[in-house]
Structure formats: structure tokens, C-alpha cells
Scaffold this motif. Structure first.
Motif, PDB file in Angstrom:
ATOM      1  N   GLU A 214       0.941  -1.161   0.629  1.00  0.00           N
ATOM      2  CA  GLU A 214       0.086   0.252  -0.400  1.00  0.00           C
ATOM      3  C   GLU A 214       1.117   1.141   0.117  1.00  0.00           C
ATOM      4  N   ARG A 215       1.730   1.181   0.932  1.00  0.00           N
ATOM      5  CA  ARG A 215       2.565   2.404   0.769  1.00  0.00           C
ATOM      6  C   ARG A 215       3.746   2.309  -0.471  1.00  0.00           C
ATOM      7  N   GLU A 216       4.285   1.450  -1.389  1.00  0.00           N
ATOM      8  CA  GLU A 216       4.417   1.975  -2.702  1.00  0.00           C
ATOM      9  C   GLU A 216       3.264   2.383  -3.587  1.00  0.00           C
ATOM     10  N   GLN A 217       2.108   1.797  -3.949  1.00  0.00           N
ATOM     11  CA  GLN A 217       1.356   2.315  -4.358  1.00  0.00           C
ATOM     12  C   GLN A 217       1.024   3.722  -3.878  1.00  0.00           C
ATOM     13  N   LYS A 218       1.397   3.968  -3.000  1.00  0.00           N
ATOM     14  CA  LYS A 218       0.630   5.634  -2.365  1.00  0.00           C
ATOM     15  C   LYS A 218       2.065   6.833  -2.722  1.00  0.00           C
ATOM     16  N   ALA A 219       2.833   5.715  -3.363  1.00  0.00           N
ATOM     17  CA  ALA A 219       4.055   6.353  -3.385  1.00  0.00           C
ATOM     18  C   ALA A 219       4.111   7.073  -4.729  1.00  0.00           C
ATOM     19  N   ARG A 220       3.526   5.466  -5.783  1.00  0.00           N
ATOM     20  CA  ARG A 220       3.385   5.708  -6.759  1.00  0.00           C
ATOM     21  C   ARG A 220       2.464   6.301  -7.536  1.00  0.00           C
ATOM     22  N   VAL A 221       1.699   6.324  -6.741  1.00  0.00           N
ATOM     23  CA  VAL A 221       0.505   7.757  -7.145  1.00  0.00           C
ATOM     24  C   VAL A 221       1.080   8.842  -7.008  1.00  0.00           C
ATOM     25  N   GLU A 222       1.485   9.484  -6.270  1.00  0.00           N
ATOM     26  CA  GLU A 222       2.113  11.295  -5.910  1.00  0.00           C
ATOM     27  C   GLU A 222       2.739  11.571  -6.470  1.00  0.00           C
ATOM     28  N   LEU A 223       3.781  10.205  -6.921  1.00  0.00           N
ATOM     29  CA  LEU A 223       5.271  10.424  -7.829  1.00  0.00           C
ATOM     30  C   LEU A 223       4.112  11.531  -9.078  1.00  0.00           C
ATOM     31  N   LEU A 227       4.844  14.238 -11.793  1.00  0.00           N
ATOM     32  CA  LEU A 227       4.760  14.771 -12.655  1.00  0.00           C
ATOM     33  C   LEU A 227       4.283  15.450 -14.060  1.00  0.00           C
ATOM     34  N   GLU A 228       2.718  14.974 -13.094  1.00  0.00           N
ATOM     35  CA  GLU A 228       1.952  15.167 -14.725  1.00  0.00           C
ATOM     36  C   GLU A 228       2.182  17.336 -13.855  1.00  0.00           C
ATOM     37  N   GLU A 229       1.435  17.696 -12.295  1.00  0.00           N
ATOM     38  CA  GLU A 229       1.878  18.874 -12.192  1.00  0.00           C
ATOM     39  C   GLU A 229       2.614  19.627 -12.773  1.00  0.00           C
ATOM     40  N   GLU A 230       4.303  19.256 -12.911  1.00  0.00           N
ATOM     41  CA  GLU A 230       4.743  19.926 -13.368  1.00  0.00           C
ATOM     42  C   GLU A 230       4.715  19.719 -14.871  1.00  0.00           C
ATOM     43  N   ARG A 231       4.730  19.138 -15.467  1.00  0.00           N
ATOM     44  CA  ARG A 231       4.009  18.896 -16.905  1.00  0.00           C
ATOM     45  C   ARG A 231       2.680  20.195 -17.526  1.00  0.00           C
ATOM     46  N   GLN A 232       1.567  20.269 -16.276  1.00  0.00           N
ATOM     47  CA  GLN A 232       1.428  20.930 -16.730  1.00  0.00           C
ATOM     48  C   GLN A 232       1.612  22.262 -16.569  1.00  0.00           C
ATOM     49  N   ASN A 233       2.309  22.651 -15.316  1.00  0.00           N
ATOM     50  CA  ASN A 233       3.293  24.320 -14.938  1.00  0.00           C
ATOM     51  C   ASN A 233       3.777  24.297 -16.059  1.00  0.00           C
ATOM     52  N   ARG A 234       4.605  22.997 -17.057  1.00  0.00           N
ATOM     53  CA  ARG A 234       5.758  23.577 -17.732  1.00  0.00           C
ATOM     54  C   ARG A 234       4.811  24.360 -18.967  1.00  0.00           C
ATOM     55  N   LEU A 235       3.626  23.204 -19.521  1.00  0.00           N
ATOM     56  CA  LEU A 235       2.467  24.006 -21.098  1.00  0.00           C
ATOM     57  C   LEU A 235       2.273  25.194 -20.197  1.00  0.00           C
ATOM     58  N   GLN A 236       2.081  25.710 -19.016  1.00  0.00           N
ATOM     59  CA  GLN A 236       1.098  26.770 -18.727  1.00  0.00           C
ATOM     60  C   GLN A 236       2.058  27.970 -19.145  1.00  0.00           C
ATOM     61  N   ALA A 237       3.458  27.895 -18.374  1.00  0.00           N
ATOM     62  CA  ALA A 237       4.328  28.757 -18.776  1.00  0.00           C
ATOM     63  C   ALA A 237       4.667  28.703 -20.557  1.00  0.00           C
ATOM     64  N   MET A 238       5.161  27.832 -21.292  1.00  0.00           N
ATOM     65  CA  MET A 238       5.050  28.073 -22.301  1.00  0.00           C
ATOM     66  C   MET A 238       4.299  28.775 -22.940  1.00  0.00           C
ATOM     67  N   GLY A 239       3.179  28.292 -22.916  1.00  0.00           N
ATOM     68  CA  GLY A 239       1.713  29.415 -23.211  1.00  0.00           C
ATOM     69  C   GLY A 239       1.859  31.417 -23.256  1.00  0.00           C
ATOM     70  N   GLU A 240       2.064  31.653 -21.841  1.00  0.00           N
ATOM     71  CA  GLU A 240       1.891  32.147 -21.588  1.00  0.00           C
ATOM     72  C   GLU A 240       3.404  33.094 -22.310  1.00  0.00           C
ATOM     73  N   GLU A 241       4.540  32.471 -22.280  1.00  0.00           N
ATOM     74  CA  GLU A 241       5.692  33.497 -23.068  1.00  0.00           C
ATOM     75  C   GLU A 241       5.287  33.398 -24.420  1.00  0.00           C
ATOM     76  N   ILE A 242       4.546  32.355 -25.400  1.00  0.00           N
ATOM     77  CA  ILE A 242       3.788  32.285 -26.352  1.00  0.00           C
ATOM     78  C   ILE A 242       3.450  34.028 -26.184  1.00  0.00           C
ATOM     79  N   SER A 243       1.998  33.951 -25.888  1.00  0.00           N
ATOM     80  CA  SER A 243       1.067  34.841 -25.726  1.00  0.00           C
ATOM     81  C   SER A 243       1.372  36.225 -25.624  1.00  0.00           C
TER      82      SER A 243
END
Length: 344
Positions: A214-223, A227-243
Motif C-alpha cells: 500500500e505504501r509503494e502504491q501510494k508513493a507511485r500515485v503521488e509521484l 509529474l503531471e502537475e510539473e508537466r501542466q506547469n511547463r505547458l502553462q508557462a510555454m503558453g504564457e511565453e508565446i502569448s
């Protein structure tokens, strides 16, 4: 003389396996086909086995090598001999090999039985007994050299549990202090406690494994979420830079930036659109596929194919001169004479 050999691997140290095997009188407590093993002295014993009939014999020990080999030879009854060899595969794994030689009973009938599949049945029976021995050793506490400490004794397939031992074996067991009712009750209590402790440890290990999973599964989900939040932040930053990037204006290109695609604003001819980037050759109107290739100047001194043609003299001789017409004076059969000639 019939020969049989079987082997088994025991998950226990070599010395413990060797010592536990030397307790022959305990064989009926965990083996199925051995009905009696009683001692005359420390070198001689009496054996009874129920395998394709009841057989008895007396044996004397021979060729014993500590932690390596046990041997015997019959002196009365069924004529047989054998060796049991021990080989350490690792500090906690031992290979036990049994080699038996015996004279089939009933003379010719015994030999016929051997040829009809008795050999395979005996091998299977010996293998079964060795597996029982391995189970007995593996369920003996580490360091114990007495089979009575094993939790595998008196299992449901043993001769003792099936009440199939001989009367002499039963009397010998009754004289054994370890087989008294009090000792057996104490042993049963100890075995029960050990089994409960083992079950408790297994349940505890299973619970720990479940929590770890259960701990390993929880750590995997959090990771994955991080990673998804970091990807969304990068996409948002790229969009703002382009705009936020200022748009630069360029003059429209006369060919590539016209409405309708490339060359849409240029005049067209029957031979394709005019290319404003490369000038056409002046002969482009002659052939649309050859319009870009320069046309060679015609050489006035070079004769054409018709002018170069000259009939060979040989062909002229065969065909004759086409300008000469030979008239025949002889009329054709059934035909009229040539009007240019007169008959005589």
C-alpha cells in the motif's frame, strides 16, 4: 539381483540430515511401508516392510562413514544390501541417495514380476519414503538430532497413524520414554504452540507485506501526480511565453503569401503557371514537358535520315530496276494476248 536407486534433496545441513537418518527405529513413525525396525544391538536390527507382500530380514551395519555414507547387509530373510549416501549441496541443502540391491522372492515368479512393472512401483515407493524423510527433517527445529522433535511425526499416512505397525514395534515404542502418554501430550502441546507461533508469524509477515504494498502504491500515485502537475506547469508557462511574445509584421511575399496558395496571384497559361522565380526559356511554348530545356540549333550541313538512305546494289539487283518494264510476248494460259503485241 534387482537394483533400485532414488534420491531427494533435503533443505537442512548435512550433519543434521545424517544424524536423523540413523534413527531407524523411528521410521514407522513417519514412513508408510516400513512396519517395524527393532534393534538387537547397536550393529544389528530386524526390519519388516509391507510392499507387494510382507517381507522380513535381519541386517548388520557395514561401511559407515560419518556424514557421508550408511551401509547394511542382510543376514537372514530377504537377501538384500544397500547404501545411503549424503552429499552437501550447500550449507543448508543436502542430497540423499539410496541404493538398494536385493534378490527377488519366489525365484522365477519374482523375476517375471520385475519385468511386469514391479521395478517402477518399488522406485515410486522408495521415492515416497524419502520424501517423508525430507519432510520430517525440514520440520525438525534447527540443531535438533532426535526425530521425536519433528512436527511431521505421526502424520496420517505413517504406519503408526494407520495402526499398521507390528506387535514387536508397538512393544518397543511402549518401552520408549519419549512415547509415554505424558511425553506425547507434552510433545503435542509443544507442536501446537509452534504451529500457532508459525501461523502468527505468517499472518504478521502477510500484514507487513500488505502495508508495504500500500505504501509503494501510494508513493507511485503521488509521484505520477507530481509529474503531471510539473508537466501542466511547463505547458502553462510555454503558453504564457508565446502569448506575451510581440508579433512581428513582415511584408507579404508575392509568391508564398498570396491568398489561395502558392502562385495563386500569378497569370496562368495552357502550359502551366508562370514561375516568377526562374525565367522560362524562349521555347517553352513548343512543348510543355520540354519548356525549361534549351532547344538545340538545327545544323544545316547535317543530312536527314531520308537523305542518308541509299539502297544497296545487291537489293537493287534482286528487285531489278523499277524504271524498266519488261513486257511478255507469251500470253497467259486461258488469257488474252498483250494488247501491245500482234500474233503471227
Amino acid at each position: 539381483m534387482a537394483e533400485h536407486s532414488v534420491s531427494v534433496t533435503v533443505q537442512a545441513p548435512l550433519h543434521q540430515v545424517y544424524e536423523l537418518f540413523t534413527h531407524f527405529h523411528d521410521f514407522p513413525k513417519y514412513m508408510r511401508f516400513v512396519k517395524e525396525v527393532t534393534y538387537y544391538d547397536d550393529q544389528r536390527s530386524h526390519w519388516v516392510m509391507q510392499l507387494l507382500g510382507r517381507f522380513e530380514w535381519d541386517v548388520v551395519n557395514e561401511d559407515w562413514i560419518p556424514d557421508k555414507q550408511i551401509g547394511w547387509r542382510s543376514t537372514r530373510g530377504l537377501k538384500n544390501s544397500g547404501r545411503v549416501k549424503f552429499h552437501a549441496l550447500s550449507p543448508r541443502r543436502t542430497e540423499v541417495g539410496v541404493y538398494i540391491y536385493y534378490m527377488p522372492p519366489s525365484g522365477a515368479l519374482g523375476k517375471i514380476g520385475e519385468s511386469l512393472g514391479v521395478n517402477s512401483y518399488v522406485d515410486t515407493a522408495l521415492k515416497t519414503e524419502l520424501i517423508h524423510f525430507a519432510r520430517m527433517v525440514e520440520e525438525t527445529p534447527e540443531g535438533e538430532m532426535d526425530p521425536m522433535q519433528s512436527h511431521y511425526l505421526f502424520h496420517k499416512d505413517s504406519s503408526y497413524a494407520r495402526r499398521d505397525v507390528t506387535e514387536r514395534q508397538r512393544k518397543a515404542m511402549a518401552q520408549d520414554p519419549m512415547m509415554s502418554p505424558e511425553a506425547l501430550a507434552e510433545r503435542e502441546k509443544r507442536v501446537t504452540q509452534v504451529k500457532e507461533e508459525r501461523q502468527r508469524r505468517l499472518m504478521q509477515a502477510g500484514e507487513q507485506a500488505r502495508l508495504r504494498q500500500e505504501r509503494e502504491q501510494k508513493a507511485r500515485v503521488e509521484l505520477l501526480q507530481r509529474l503531471e502537475e510539473e508537466r501542466q506547469n511547463r505547458l502553462q508557462a510555454m503558453g504564457e511565453e508565446i502569448s506575451n511574445e510581440p508579433l512581428e509584421s513582415y511584408p507579404p511575399h508575392p509568391v508564398y503569401d498570396t491568398l489561395g496558395g502558392r502562385h495563386a496571384g500569378l497569370d496562368r497559361t495552357n502550359f502551366g503557371d508562370k514561375d516568377s522565380l526562374r525565367p522560362r526559356y524562349p521555347w517553352y511554348t513548343q512543348d510543355p514537358m520540354m519548356s525549361r530545356l534549351p532547344q538545340k540549333e538545327k545544323d544545316a550541313t547535317r543530312k536527314s535520315v531520308e537523305e542518308l538512305y541509299e539502297e544497296s546494289p545487291w537489293l537493287t539487283m534482286i528487285r531489278g530496276n523499277r524504271d524498266i518494264c519488261v513486257l511478255s510476248d507469251t500470253p497467259e494460259v486461258g488469257g488474252e494476248a498483250n494488247p501491245g503485241t500482234s500474233s503471227s
